[in-house]
Design a protein around this motif. Structure first.
Motif, short mmCIF file in Angstrom:
data_model
loop_
_atom_site.label_atom_id
_atom_site.label_comp_id
_atom_site.label_asym_id
_atom_site.label_seq_id
_atom_site.Cartn_x
_atom_site.Cartn_y
_atom_site.Cartn_z
N ARG A 270 -1.76 -7.59 1.81
CA ARG A 270 -2.87 -6.63 1.76
C ARG A 270 -2.86 -5.84 0.45
NH1 ARG A 270 -2.52 -3.23 7.17
NH2 ARG A 270 -4.07 -2.01 5.98
N ALA A 271 -1.68 -5.45 0.00
CA ALA A 271 -1.58 -4.67 -1.24
C ALA A 271 -2.10 -5.46 -2.43
CB ALA A 271 -0.13 -4.26 -1.47
N ARG A 272 -1.80 -6.74 -2.46
CA ARG A 272 -2.20 -7.59 -3.59
C ARG A 272 -3.71 -7.81 -3.64
NH1 ARG A 272 -0.61 -12.66 -3.08
NH2 ARG A 272 -1.05 -13.09 -5.29
N SER A 273 -4.40 -7.51 -2.56
CA SER A 273 -5.86 -7.63 -2.60
C SER A 273 -6.48 -6.53 -3.45
CB SER A 273 -6.42 -7.57 -1.18
OG SER A 273 -6.31 -6.27 -0.63
N VAL A 274 -5.69 -5.50 -3.75
CA VAL A 274 -6.17 -4.38 -4.56
C VAL A 274 -5.68 -4.50 -6.00
CG1 VAL A 274 -6.12 -1.85 -4.85
CG2 VAL A 274 -6.22 -2.86 -2.55
N TYR B 4 6.98 1.76 -10.80
CA TYR B 4 6.95 2.87 -9.84
C TYR B 4 6.71 2.31 -8.44
CZ TYR B 4 6.24 7.76 -8.45
OH TYR B 4 6.36 9.01 -7.89
N TYR B 5 7.67 2.58 -7.56
CA TYR B 5 7.63 2.05 -6.20
C TYR B 5 7.09 3.08 -5.20
CZ TYR B 5 11.13 -1.64 -7.33
OH TYR B 5 11.83 -2.71 -7.85
N LEU B 6 6.39 2.57 -4.21
CA LEU B 6 6.21 3.32 -2.98
C LEU B 6 7.50 3.15 -2.20
CD1 LEU B 6 4.08 4.89 -1.26
CD2 LEU B 6 3.70 2.72 -0.06
N HIS B 7 8.25 4.24 -2.04
CA HIS B 7 9.60 4.16 -1.49
C HIS B 7 9.59 3.75 -0.02
CE1 HIS B 7 13.87 6.04 -2.04
NE2 HIS B 7 13.91 4.86 -1.49
N ARG B 8 8.70 4.33 0.74
CA ARG B 8 8.49 3.95 2.13
C ARG B 8 7.01 4.07 2.44
NH1 ARG B 8 12.91 2.46 1.51
NH2 ARG B 8 14.77 2.75 2.84
N ARG B 9 6.52 3.14 3.24
CA ARG B 9 5.11 3.17 3.61
C ARG B 9 4.88 4.11 4.79
NH1 ARG B 9 1.46 -1.60 6.37
NH2 ARG B 9 -0.45 -0.38 6.44
N GLU B 10 3.83 4.91 4.67
CA GLU B 10 3.37 5.75 5.78
C GLU B 10 2.48 4.88 6.66
OE1 GLU B 10 0.89 9.93 6.40
OE2 GLU B 10 1.02 9.00 4.43
N ALA B 11 2.95 4.57 7.86
CA ALA B 11 2.32 3.54 8.68
C ALA B 11 0.86 3.83 8.99
CB ALA B 11 3.11 3.37 9.98
N ALA B 12 0.50 5.10 9.15
CA ALA B 12 -0.87 5.42 9.56
C ALA B 12 -1.87 5.34 8.42
CB ALA B 12 -0.90 6.83 10.17
N ARG B 13 -1.39 5.21 7.18
CA ARG B 13 -2.30 5.20 6.02
C ARG B 13 -2.45 3.77 5.50
NH1 ARG B 13 -3.66 9.71 3.09
NH2 ARG B 13 -1.91 10.80 4.08
N VAL C 287 -3.38 3.42 -0.53
CA VAL C 287 -2.23 3.82 -1.34
C VAL C 287 -2.21 3.06 -2.66
CG1 VAL C 287 0.27 4.10 -1.37
CG2 VAL C 287 -0.97 4.32 0.78
N MET C 288 -2.54 1.81 -2.61
CA MET C 288 -2.57 1.01 -3.83
C MET C 288 -3.59 1.55 -4.82
SD MET C 288 -0.28 -1.40 -4.00
CE MET C 288 -0.96 -2.51 -5.23
N HIS C 289 -4.71 2.03 -4.35
CA HIS C 289 -5.70 2.62 -5.25
C HIS C 289 -5.14 3.86 -5.94
CE1 HIS C 289 -9.24 0.12 -4.81
NE2 HIS C 289 -9.08 0.08 -3.49
N THR C 290 -4.32 4.63 -5.22
CA THR C 290 -3.67 5.79 -5.84
C THR C 290 -2.72 5.33 -6.94
OG1 THR C 290 -3.80 7.09 -3.79
CG2 THR C 290 -2.17 7.77 -5.43
#
Length: 327
Positions: free
Chosen positions: A160-164, A118-127, A132-135
């Motif tokens: 940064r994502a891989r740190s989660v 399951y992909y995050l299709h596009r990143r919301e820059a302000a979040r 998001v990775m925790h979600t």
């Protein structure tokens, strides 16, 4: 077909996957029967990784895919995505509430209790991507998704994502005319043990025996708003593409097969993700996975289509808002 691993701990899938965006009129009128045939015959050729999104046809691609999955779910590694809203005032939403609703909708339409990737299709820059990775990690812990993927991100976001949590795959456009991933993403994913899934490896249909004629694009064909196909840039691009098509013919191959072979030759963790609804085209794509290009051939192709050769940007202004820029 040769197999490649979908992430360091993921399943092995065919080196060529099948995208479903073409199933829903993105490149002109599509017929369900033709798309279903393409999925069925592709699976028999070893294409066992199917990729879709909740926004392809506003869910219609997932509805169609569900018909195929009824008899083939256990043979398919299934990917879908979420994070795009289609709201011009707020085009991306990575909130837990939005992603939860999107995932539940995809599961319902696909007729399955889990999505393998399951992909995050596009990143919301302000979040923050960590939030998001925790979600996504929670979805994984609940058994609703298998692995986590990210689409059109920068290498810094992957770090940064891989740190989660582990990221099994990053999906980005990559082909002989779109080579930004060479400036960091191919290297970052390989180092991380993350698969790099190259979508549009035949360049929106340009690496074909008969390149498209932009003047004949259907009114719904979204290539109409892509600068590389406009009247200022297309004649220059077409001249190069014809040279490449001649090279492919001289080597007994089609341009599509050679373009796929080139993408797969870039690194062992790359998976090619063409999108088509025609089995004739998919057969050419699959052929690319059996071609081994020599160093001399790679150099010859580079001379014909050198880094940065394409005229015009890959996306127009509106579509540039989502993909993360780097370098």
């Amino acid at each position: 077909m040769q197999k490649r691993q979908l992430g360091r701990d993921g399943p092995f899938v065919g080196a060529v996957a099948l995208g479903t965006m073409n199933f829903v009129d993105t490149y002109g009128p599509a017929e369900d029967k033709e798309s279903l045939r393409c999925m069925s015959e592709s699976l028999e050729m070893g294409v066992n990784h199917l990729d879709t999104s909740n926004v392809y046809g506003m869910g219609r691609a997932e509805d169609l895919l569900a018909q195929f999955l009824k008899k083939n779910r256990d043979r398919v590694v299934l990917s879908s995505k979420a994070g795009i809203t289609r709201n011009p005032d707020h085009p991306f939403d990575n909130s837990p509430e939005f992603l939860q609703k999107a995932l539940e909708g995809s599961l319902r339409r696909l007729g399955t209790d889990h999505i393998d990737l399951y992909y995050l299709h596009r990143r919301e820059a302000a979040r923050p991507i960590e939030t998001v990775m925790h979600t996504l990690l929670r979805f994984q812990q609940e058994g609703k998704i298998g692995a986590i993927g990210l689409s059109e991100i920068a290498p810094s976001t992957l770090e940064r994502a891989r740190s989660v949590a582990p990221v099994a795959a990053v999906q980005s456009e990559y082909s002989l005319w779109t080579r930004l991933p060479e400036l960091g993403m191919l290297q970052a994913t390989q180092q991380a043990g993350t698969a790099f899934v190259a979508f549009s490896p035949i360049g929106r249909g340009v690496f074909t025996t008969l390149p498209p004629d932009p003047a004949q694009f259907d009114k719904h064909d979204f290539r109409r708003i892509m600068p590389r196909f406009d009247q200022r840039n297309w004649p220059y691009n077409l001249a190069r593409l014809k040279h490449f098509a001649d090279y492919a013919r001289d080597h007994g191959e089609t341009p599509a097969a050679l373009a796929i072979a080139w993408v797969l030759a870039r690194a062992p963790h790359v998976i090619a993700l063409p999108g088509t609804r025609r089995i004739e085209h998919m057969s050419e794509n699959v052929r690319g996975a059996s071609i081994t290009l020599s160093p001399e051939q790679l150099a010859e192709i580079e001379a014909i289509l050198p880094l940065g050769w394409a005229h015009g940007e890959r996306y127009g202004e509106a579509m540039h808002r989502g993909p993360e820029q780097y370098c």
